[in-house]
Scaffold this motif. Structure first.
Motif, mmCIF file in Angstrom:
data_model
loop_
_atom_site.group_PDB
_atom_site.id
_atom_site.type_symbol
_atom_site.label_atom_id
_atom_site.label_comp_id
_atom_site.label_asym_id
_atom_site.label_seq_id
_atom_site.Cartn_x
_atom_site.Cartn_y
_atom_site.Cartn_z
ATOM 1 N N SER A 32 10.818 8.863 -3.391
ATOM 2 C CA SER A 32 11.029 9.784 -4.535
ATOM 3 C C SER A 32 9.798 10.542 -4.841
ATOM 4 N N ASP A 33 8.573 10.145 -4.055
ATOM 5 C CA ASP A 33 7.434 11.046 -4.488
ATOM 6 C C ASP A 33 6.592 10.974 -3.041
ATOM 7 N N THR A 34 7.215 11.507 -2.004
ATOM 8 C CA THR A 34 6.619 11.203 -0.710
ATOM 9 C C THR A 34 5.238 11.706 -0.533
ATOM 10 N N GLN A 35 5.018 12.884 -1.381
ATOM 11 C CA GLN A 35 3.580 13.156 -1.322
ATOM 12 C C GLN A 35 2.466 12.059 -1.854
ATOM 13 N N ALA A 36 2.809 11.469 -2.652
ATOM 14 C CA ALA A 36 2.016 10.384 -3.420
ATOM 15 C C ALA A 36 2.107 9.254 -2.330
ATOM 16 N N PHE A 37 3.251 8.846 -1.729
ATOM 17 C CA PHE A 37 3.215 7.586 -0.999
ATOM 18 C C PHE A 37 2.406 7.763 0.458
ATOM 19 N N ASN A 38 2.529 9.047 0.885
ATOM 20 C CA ASN A 38 1.949 9.353 2.244
ATOM 21 C C ASN A 38 0.385 9.572 2.099
ATOM 22 N N GLY A 39 -0.028 10.055 0.863
ATOM 23 C CA GLY A 39 -1.522 9.879 0.515
ATOM 24 C C GLY A 39 -2.039 8.516 0.144
ATOM 25 N N SER A 40 -1.172 7.585 -0.021
ATOM 26 C CA SER A 40 -1.648 6.240 -0.249
ATOM 27 C C SER A 40 -2.019 5.442 1.132
ATOM 28 N N ARG A 41 -1.183 6.061 2.291
ATOM 29 C CA ARG A 41 -1.337 5.488 3.413
ATOM 30 C C ARG A 41 -2.876 5.032 4.038
ATOM 31 N N PRO A 42 -3.835 5.948 3.940
ATOM 32 C CA PRO A 42 -5.062 5.672 4.478
ATOM 33 C C PRO A 42 -5.930 4.885 3.444
ATOM 34 N N VAL A 43 -5.480 4.350 2.560
ATOM 35 C CA VAL A 43 -6.020 3.358 1.530
ATOM 36 C C VAL A 43 -6.061 2.277 1.731
ATOM 37 N N TYR A 77 -1.911 -3.239 3.036
ATOM 38 C CA TYR A 77 -1.555 -4.441 2.157
ATOM 39 C C TYR A 77 -0.965 -3.841 1.127
ATOM 40 N N GLN A 78 0.218 -3.914 1.152
ATOM 41 C CA GLN A 78 1.232 -3.375 0.249
ATOM 42 C C GLN A 78 2.802 -3.939 0.513
ATOM 43 N N ARG A 79 3.620 -3.774 -0.360
ATOM 44 C CA ARG A 79 5.091 -4.374 -0.212
ATOM 45 C C ARG A 79 5.448 -3.490 0.667
ATOM 46 N N SER A 80 6.619 -4.029 1.474
ATOM 47 C CA SER A 80 7.462 -3.174 2.642
ATOM 48 C C SER A 80 8.494 -2.410 1.729
ATOM 49 N N THR A 81 9.042 -2.939 0.626
ATOM 50 C CA THR A 81 9.909 -2.255 -0.336
ATOM 51 C C THR A 81 9.346 -2.104 -1.732
ATOM 52 N N CYS A 82 9.918 -1.641 -2.554
ATOM 53 C CA CYS A 82 9.483 -1.775 -3.759
ATOM 54 C C CYS A 82 9.488 -2.798 -4.523
ATOM 55 N N THR A 83 10.269 -4.171 -4.300
ATOM 56 C CA THR A 83 10.178 -5.279 -4.841
ATOM 57 C C THR A 83 9.994 -6.139 -3.632
ATOM 58 N N GLY A 84 9.797 -5.614 -2.219
ATOM 59 C CA GLY A 84 9.805 -6.614 -1.187
ATOM 60 C C GLY A 84 8.857 -7.550 -0.953
ATOM 61 N N ALA A 85 8.874 -8.127 0.261
ATOM 62 C CA ALA A 85 7.579 -9.005 0.471
ATOM 63 C C ALA A 85 6.660 -8.021 1.134
ATOM 64 N N GLN A 86 5.268 -8.669 1.415
ATOM 65 C CA GLN A 86 4.285 -8.043 1.870
ATOM 66 C C GLN A 86 4.562 -7.282 3.365
ATOM 67 N N ALA A 87 3.956 -6.367 3.339
ATOM 68 C CA ALA A 87 4.260 -5.591 4.939
ATOM 69 C C ALA A 87 3.027 -6.179 5.831
ATOM 70 N N GLY A 144 -6.509 -4.770 -9.902
ATOM 71 C CA GLY A 144 -6.288 -6.292 -10.225
ATOM 72 C C GLY A 144 -6.450 -6.772 -8.756
ATOM 73 N N GLY A 145 -6.735 -6.260 -7.626
ATOM 74 C CA GLY A 145 -6.854 -6.800 -6.513
ATOM 75 C C GLY A 145 -5.344 -7.153 -5.766
ATOM 76 N N ARG A 146 -4.316 -6.683 -6.488
ATOM 77 C CA ARG A 146 -2.911 -6.768 -5.824
ATOM 78 C C ARG A 146 -2.766 -5.535 -4.637
ATOM 79 N N MET A 147 -1.404 -6.000 -4.111
ATOM 80 C CA MET A 147 -0.909 -5.098 -3.092
ATOM 81 C C MET A 147 -0.991 -3.768 -3.772
ATOM 82 N N LYS A 148 -1.113 -2.898 -2.873
ATOM 83 C CA LYS A 148 -1.453 -1.344 -2.951
ATOM 84 C C LYS A 148 -0.295 -0.628 -4.104
ATOM 85 N N GLU A 149 -0.912 -0.036 -5.153
ATOM 86 C CA GLU A 149 -0.107 0.550 -6.143
ATOM 87 C C GLU A 149 -0.584 1.870 -6.412
#
Length: 414
Positions: free
Chosen positions: A204-215, A259-269, A325-330
């Motif tokens: 839905s927002d590939t610019q934001a998602f791709n911009g999060s990858r180097p984080v 360190y993020q979810r593999s899908t929106c509500t999925g398990a850790q990647a 909050g220390g959580r998987m990437k948001e």
């Protein structure tokens, strides 16, 4: 792993919280207060020895002493083992691994896999250092191979402490109850909390998602946490000075990419972890630290962010990627504080650690977001380095940071 507060872990967290009272909450941009990293792990004591036979000399080719041990904890999200003493004969390797073998790090007299060196723990990087963290509640330590020289009295591995990560599913509750060692969280949510898992924006927002990858998630030697990110095609990383301010701090930290979810509500990647290497430049006023990491090639697939060292424009679109909050990437993309419903620059120039040093926004952040990149929609590059909550939340201007670090990029803006 159990899904819910651990009866064994909660008392330790409560006791830890009593010892970790921090300065007053970061407030509005005119009086930001002193930010501090989030606390997401505690040091635990243990008495563990492998391969030791004090005062005896084993025959070449014959292993000595205990050869395998487990560190098993209730519900821990990760275990990071600290070696007080490490010395093995040629031919013998210590493996530190997860039970399923997905994570394995090997340490021997000839070769050390990725590791960190924490001066605050008295480590010298030769006979004392820390293994890379093992995700999950169990770390397996085993000696493998055959000694090509006698086992001597000084040989062996000694462990007296390890770092235990708080359970991922408990982090929101612990954050809400103020047990993660910071009080900035509530004041950094401006109105409704609109942050979502990074993977929710994959289509839905590939610019934001791709911009999060180097984080990346930055985990420091004492168990504190911030956000860091890769900048430029070379080996360069940014975080806040209040997260890491010394060369020893860089060397003692590790950085978790993906360190993020593999899908929106999925398990850790699948996570890629690298250790800090060298500090290049740091500044307290603008609250940045530029540094390098070891095994840089391992994170090349995550790409990098460029810099946008210009004056911010009122109402221009932005988004923020990090580990609140220390959580998987948001990702902070939506913002209900303005009619457009999207994160934007609400104040192009506000006071941070100095007059007019920051860009202000109502885009939601929390403790743990420290060090996050604030990206401009127009360029897809980093406009500010987030460090303060308070609504306005704010980040130090890249336009002020760039002149101080440009030589580390050959004078060419990435």
């Amino acid at each position: 792993m159990n899904h819910g507060p651990s009866k064994l872990l909660l008392p330790a967290l409560l006791a830890s919280a009593l010892c970790l009272a921090l300065p007053a909450t970061a407030v509005a941009q005119t009086e930001p207060g002193a930010p501090a990293p989030l606390k997401i792990a505690d040091q635990r004591s243990i008495d563990l020895q492998l391969g030791e036979q004090p005062g005896r000399v084993g025959r070449a080719g014959v292993d000595a002493g205990r050869k395998q041990a487990e560190i098993r904890t209730p519900d821990a999200s990760f275990i990071k083992v600290h070696f007080d003493h490490f010395s093995l004969p040629a031919g013998v390797t210590l493996e530190v691994a997860s039970p399923d073998g997905r994570e394995v790090y090997r340490y021997s007299a000839q070769q050390l896999d990725p590791h960190t060196v924490a001066a605050d723990l008295g480590q010298d990087g030769k006979t004392s250092f820390s293994a890379m963290s093992i995700s999950g509640p169990v770390a397996v330590l085993r000696l493998v191979g055959t000694a090509r020289e006698p086992w001597r009295a000084g040989h062996g591995v000694k462990v007296s402490r390890y770092l235990e990560g708080y359970p991922e599913d408990m982090l929101p509750q612990l954050q809400n109850e103020g047990l993660l060692g910071t009080q900035v969280g509530g004041k950094s949510i401006c109105g409704t909390d609109n942050k979502q898992a990074a993977a929710c924006y994959a289509t839905s927002d590939t610019q934001a998602f791709n911009g999060s990858r180097p984080v990346a998630r930055a985990v420091m030697s004492g168990g504190s946490l911030c956000t860091a990110w890769r900048v430029s095609s070379s080996n360069r990383m940014f975080t806040n000075n209040h997260c890491i301010s010394t060369a020893a701090g860089v060397a003692g930290a590790e950085f978790w990419f993906n360190y993020q979810r593999s899908t929106c509500t999925g398990a850790q990647a699948t996570v890629t972890k690298v250790a800090g290497d060298q500090m290049l430049k740091t500044n307290t006023t603008l609250d940045y630290t530029l540094f390098t990491v070891k095994n840089f090639a391992n994170i090349s697939s995550f790409g990098f962010l460029g810099l946008d060292p210009r004056a911010a424009v009122a109402n221009e679109g932005i988004f923020i990627a990090g580990h609140p909050g220390g959580r998987m990437k948001e990702l902070s993309v939506a913002d209900t504080q303005n009619s457009g419903g999207k994160c934007r620059v609400d104040a192009p120039s506000v006071t941070g650690n100095a007059a007019n040093s920051d860009v202000g926004y109502y885009c939601d952040t929390e403790g743990g977001s420290s060090g996050s990149p604030v990206l401009a929609r127009s360029s897809g590059k980093v406009l500010a380095l987030h460090h303060f909550g308070g609504c306005f939340n704010s980040g130090a201007k890249i336009s002020l940071i760039w002149p101080q670090v440009s030589t580390y990029f050959g004078g060419v803006i990435p």
